[in-house]
Design a protein around this motif. Structure first.
Motif, short mmCIF file in Angstrom:
data_model
loop_
_atom_site.label_atom_id
_atom_site.label_comp_id
_atom_site.label_asym_id
_atom_site.label_seq_id
_atom_site.Cartn_x
_atom_site.Cartn_y
_atom_site.Cartn_z
N ILE A 52 -76.85 -15.43 11.37
CA ILE A 52 -74.87 -16.17 10.85
C ILE A 52 -74.57 -16.04 9.99
N LEU A 53 -75.25 -14.75 8.65
CA LEU A 53 -74.04 -13.93 7.77
C LEU A 53 -72.82 -13.23 8.83
N LEU A 105 -70.53 -15.46 10.68
CA LEU A 105 -69.67 -15.94 10.17
C LEU A 105 -68.12 -15.52 9.67
N LEU A 106 -69.15 -14.33 8.71
CA LEU A 106 -67.95 -13.64 8.14
C LEU A 106 -67.33 -12.96 10.04
#
Lengths: 497, 517
Positions: B171-172, B175-176
């Motif tokens: 997810i990180l 999202l980036l």
């Protein structure tokens, strides 16, 4: 002697709240029960909110405390107090958030043994200051309103007199705030000295045709005014008071600081920059850009390290200030869009952050001697109270800006758009990186809610009081409605500017 | 309007699951059947959209709906499909249904109820279908983001032992990527004054300064590159695919990765053509590195699922290489490769899931050999999927890779030809390596004798799901598994033998993309 006619309809919201503040203080002296005071305070704010809605429905712009015709000297009307769509939107946000703060306070006052009359008086007085601030269109009224907003808050923060942390927080807030007021006054006096104008509609043209030798003075004044507002909205490097003060203050007061105070501060900042100082956009634009980047980055990085809910919210609200500042970094290039973006972000942020605070108030159990708001204490909330846990998770996802929290996503889109339209692409990239950091700590907290409680501990049981439940429900309803129909805010905001 | 219905069905299906479990669909089995029903209805709607589509003019956006949503920021609710997106819409609807069918009998083991799983998968389907039909940049972005939370939850709640870290990484990273993507898309949009993807595509970047296009394309490529994934932004993928439950991996590899490459074709290329021309050699370089890296990484893997995950890096490298050539042939190859990879890798992840459930491990060494003896049907399907994946002519995997290499042989006139011919050679080498690791895997686990420990334990194993006692301890393929696999096998054959079925739909819109007729 000048006799001015006052447009009482225009000042009605602020007036209702101010009169109610005094009335509540008097009522307390006559031993009116605490409960009644609380609901009266709530009612006064709701009445002011109705006045705001009526004014908005009436449409049109109302202005009062203007320079009389004979003294204008051919200049603009120069009204000190203007009720236009911008003002009404912010007054609506302030009052709605104020109602929620009062709801959160009702039980907290009893639990923390705070004097009810004084509490409500101070809260309403600060709200009156905020209402005036967003309507102020001259530098003097801005400063006075800002102080009316700040002074009662020091007392509110320190109202738990037996608590050393509260006293320390109050003192810290007091010192920081007084210094910032002094800095700002100095900036105001420089601007006044350079232009001879206090009203923003006179200041802007005067700055535009300022002689070259006075430009450094005006530039210095601009920077100092910006610094003064920087304290109010907790922008880096004027942010360091926020976490300690949030932690020391009663939680509803922290919510007030983080939503009402901040919204009013941003409204004031937008008013001064857009109406008074557009000619110096090349000075404050890059400065705001750097402040915004530093604020969001530091706020997010520090929030990563926090172990208690309240400090996490404090740092996250510092970081959110960075996002709100970002559109203003455009300087005078497409400034109306930027102000609209900041306004939209503040309005959306108010709903989601207030919701998060409401749940923390409901979950925390803070007596005189113990604290109970470590993030780990939220483990298992979904088991004891699924609806409260779902609400908090939703608020956190909104703050992180991901679907299903569509309102947060749109808030981010609007801010990105304004920054890119103004040509500060690098700031948009910094923001993109920051949203990732932000997501991490919001998500870690949200996941805790659904985990198992720590061994040997029972899952937290949220407060079942009606007012707190109502506050959570109101914030959740707002968040859901705005997620389904974000255009409600976006549309209003675009009409405003 | 048909696409509003298409999105509304899974969304309403997911919202209905919020009703109290006691009153609405009590029991896990009922909820799983409900999931099949809802996604089946969505597939029917998608198929009727495909039937209503005018194949005579696939470059025109059809079945449009265009309404104001938030006029304040110029946001419109604009949905529609053309030849580029229609196959992906069908693929999404099909794979979603197959996942639900698979889950009927083989629900993943996890910490939460099947009710939540079905709800999350339906929301995921909404996001995927929305991404492929959205024609407004912000709307596209909203759908692009919708998939994150459900996929995160699916990995974290039903994943393998390392699920937590894998889910955060997923997810990180994504999202980036999407933050950068948003910046890139809005950078073009604010300079052009519209958010409408079809309008922006019609302009071919006219009126947008070269510098802006270069920056915007870079931001968009980074954004889509995380999703695609493009080397070196792929590091989230092996973990996420490996830890996710079978149906999660199928959807991740089958559809989620396509969002990245589809976005490149739909959004990045038409919005910033100058930027594309500037960055194309670099994109090609990273694509080729991805191909070779993916193949080498696969050769080094000891675990079946992880190997398939890494193979995605290589296959998507071919897709990216096709896009980087900036020619109709290359982009066509990319779109073809997208679908082929969705079918084949989806099937492979189903199969790997089946192997892991039956043998209790995915380690190549512990699996030993002899699967053709022990479970001949499973081993045959696995062989079929593997040779399809390594690009055997006549199967779906071949055309995408061959055409991508062909495109690299003759790249767009503005691009350095020698560089791309080098890419072609290296990419071809990568294709050989791909064949090598798949054949190594097949020799290792399907051929040879059954390992002594398993052969020595002939005790009747657990009954097959359909009640028949099994001869060996390896359970036969269940009906649900057949139901989930057969469509993929058939389509792999069909698309491989008659590539024109797919190419006919995509060719015209791709030509239009480059300004041709």
């Amino acid at each position: 002697m000048i006799i001015q006619s006052i447009d009482y309809a225009a000042v009605a919201p602020a007036l209702i709240v101010a009169v109610a503040a005094v009335a509540l203080l008097l009522a307390d002296a006559f031993d009116v029960p605490r409960r009644v005071l609380g609901w009266a305070s709530c009612g006064a704010l709701a009445a002011a909110l109705v006045a705001v809605v009526a004014l908005a429905a009436g449409g049109g712009r109302r202005a009062t405390f203007c320079v009389p015709g004979g003294l204008r000297g051919g200049g603009p009307p120069s009204c000190s107090y203007v009720t236009d769509q911008f003002t009404l939107l912010f007054q609506g946000v302030v009052l709605a958030a104020g109602v929620v703060v009062v709801l959160l306070s009702l039980d907290e006052i009893t639990r923390a043994k705070m004097p009810a009359g004084e509490y409500h008086f101070l809260l309403l007085a600060a709200t009156a200051g905020a209402l005036t601030l967003v309507a102020a269109r001259d530098l003097v009224l801005l400063v006075v309103a800002l102080e009316t907003l700040s002074l009662p808050v020091f007392a509110l923060v320190g109202l738990r007199r037996y608590d050393g942390a509260a006293t320390e927080a109050a003192l810290k807030l007091f010192l920081v705030s007084v210094i910032s007021a002094a800095v700002m006054l100095f900036g105001v006096s420089l601007l006044y000295g350079a232009t001879g104008a206090m009203h923003l509609d006179r200041l802007a043209p005067a700055l535009a045709r300022l002689p070259a030798d006075l430009e450094p003075v005006a530039a210095a004044g601009t920077v100092l005014v910006l610094a003064g507002f920087g304290f109010k909205v907790a922008a880096v490097p004027f942010h360091f008071w926020a976490p300690d003060v949030y932690q020391g203050a009663p939680l509803p007061v922290a919510a007030f600081l983080s939503v009402v105070s901040k919204a009013a501060g941003f409204a004031g900042l937008a008013i001064v920059l857009a109406l008074g100082l557009p000619a110096y956009g090349h000075v404050w634009g890059p400065l705001v850009a750097v402040l915004a980047a530093a604020t969001m980055t530091l706020g997010n990085l520090m929030a990563l390290r926090q172990r208690t809910a309240i400090r996490l919210l404090a740092w996250s609200s510092v970081a959110q200030s960075g996002y709100m500042l970002a559109p203003l970094a455009v300087g005078d290039h497409r400034l109306p869009e930027a102000v609209a973006a900041t306004t939209a972000y503040v309005a959306l942020y108010a709903v989601m952050n207030m919701g998060a605070f409401a749940v923390v108030v409901a979950v925390q159990r803070r007596g005189p001697h113990s604290r109970w708001d470590a993030l780990d204490d939220f483990r298992g909330l979904a088991r004891s109270s699924p609806s409260v846990a779902a609400a908090l998770a939703f608020f956190l996802i909104c703050l992180a800006g991901l679907p299903p929290g569509v309102m947060g996503l749109f808030a981010k889109v609007v801010v990105f758009r304004a920054a890119l339209a103004g040509g500060v692409t690098w700031l948009a990239v910094v923001m993109a990186v920051n949203t990732v950091i932000g997501l991490y700590y919001y998500l870690v907290w949200a996941v805790r809610l659904f985990g198992a409680p720590p061994a040997g501990a029972r899952p937290p049981v949220p407060d079942t009081g009606v007012p707190v439940r109502a506050a959570i429900a109101a914030a959740a309803a707002g968040a859901v409605v705005l997620s389904a129909a974000p255009q409600l805010v976006l549309q209003t905001v675009s009409n405003v500017t | 309007m048909i696409f509003v219905l298409l999105l509304a069905i899974p969304l309403a299906g997911a919202l209905a699951l919020l009703l109290p479990a006691g009153r609405f669909l009590p029991g896990d089995g009922a909820v799983r059947r409900y999931g099949v029903g809802v996604s089946g209805a969505a597939l029917l709607v998608a198929l009727s959209a495909a039937a209503a589509f005018d194949y005579g003019d696939p470059s025109r956006v059809q079945l449009e709906i265009d309404r104001d949503w938030a006029p304040a920021i110029g946001l419109r609710f604009h949905l529609g499909v053309d030849g580029i997106s229609l196959p992906l819409v069908l693929l999404t609807a099909l794979l979603s249904l197959l996942c639900f069918v698979h889950a009927l009998r083989h629900p993943p083991h996890g910490a939460a109820s099947d009710r939540l799983l079905v709800g999350l998968l339906l929301v995921l389907e909404v996001g995927l279908l929305g991404t492929f039909t959205a024609l407004d940049l912000v709307l596209f972005f909203v759908f692009f983001e919708v998939v994150l939370i459900p996929m995160y939850a699916v990995i974290v709640l039903w994943g393998g032992p390392g699920r937590r870290a894998a889910a955060y990484k997923f997810i990180l990273y994504t999202l980036l990527g999407s933050g950068l993507l948003l910046a890139g898309m809005l950078l073009v949009a604010v300079n052009a004054g519209t958010l409408d993807a079809t309008e922006l595509a019609r302009r071919h970047g006219a009126g947008i300064a070269h510098g802006v296009q270069v920056n915007a394309f870079l931001l968009m490529v980074l954004g889509f590159g995380v999703k695609a994934p493009m080397w070196p932004l792929h590091t989230w993928l092996p973990d996420a695919h490996t830890e996710a439950p079978t149906i999660g991996s199928v959807l991740l590899a089958g559809v989620l990765l396509k969002m990245g490459t589809y976005g490149l074709v739909r959004v990045a290329l038409p919005l910033a053509p100058d930027g594309a021309a500037y960055w194309a050699p670099w994109l090609g370089l990273l694509a080729v590195v991805g191909i070779v890296y993916g193949a080498l990484a696969c050769l080094a893997q000891r675990e079946l699922k992880r190997m398939i995950a890494f193979s995605s890096v290589g296959h998507m490298g071919f897709v990216l290489l096709g896009i980087a050539t900036l020619t109709p042939v290359g982009v066509n190859a990319a779109l073809f490769g997208n679908i082929a990879h969705g079918l084949i890798t989806g099937l492979l992840f189903f199969l790997v899931g089946a192997v892991k459930v039956r043998y209790g491990t995915g380690e190549l060494d512990r699996l030993g050999g002899g699967m053709l003896t022990e479970a001949p049907r499973l081993a045959s399907v696995l062989t079929f999927a593997s040779v399809a994946s390594l690009g055997l002519p006549g199967l779906a995997g071949f055309w995408g890779e061959m055409l991508a290499l062909l495109g690299a042989y003759r790249p767009h006139a503005d691009l350095p030809r020698e560089t791309f011919v080098t890419f072609m050679v290296v990419g071809g080498l990568g294709a050989v390596l791909t064949a090598a690791y798949f054949l190594r895997m097949l020799t290792k686990i399907t051929h040879g004798a059954v390992p002594a420990d398993r052969a020595a334990a002939p005790a009747p194993g657990p009954d097959g799901p359909d009640g028949t006692a099994t001869r060996t301890r390896i359970a036969p393929i269940s009906r649900c598994e057949y139901a989930a696999w057969t469509p993929l096998i058939v389509l792999t054959l069909l698309v491989g033998l008659w590539p024109k079925t797919l190419l006919a739909v995509t060719t015209a819109p791709v030509r239009a993309l480059f300004g041709g007729g």
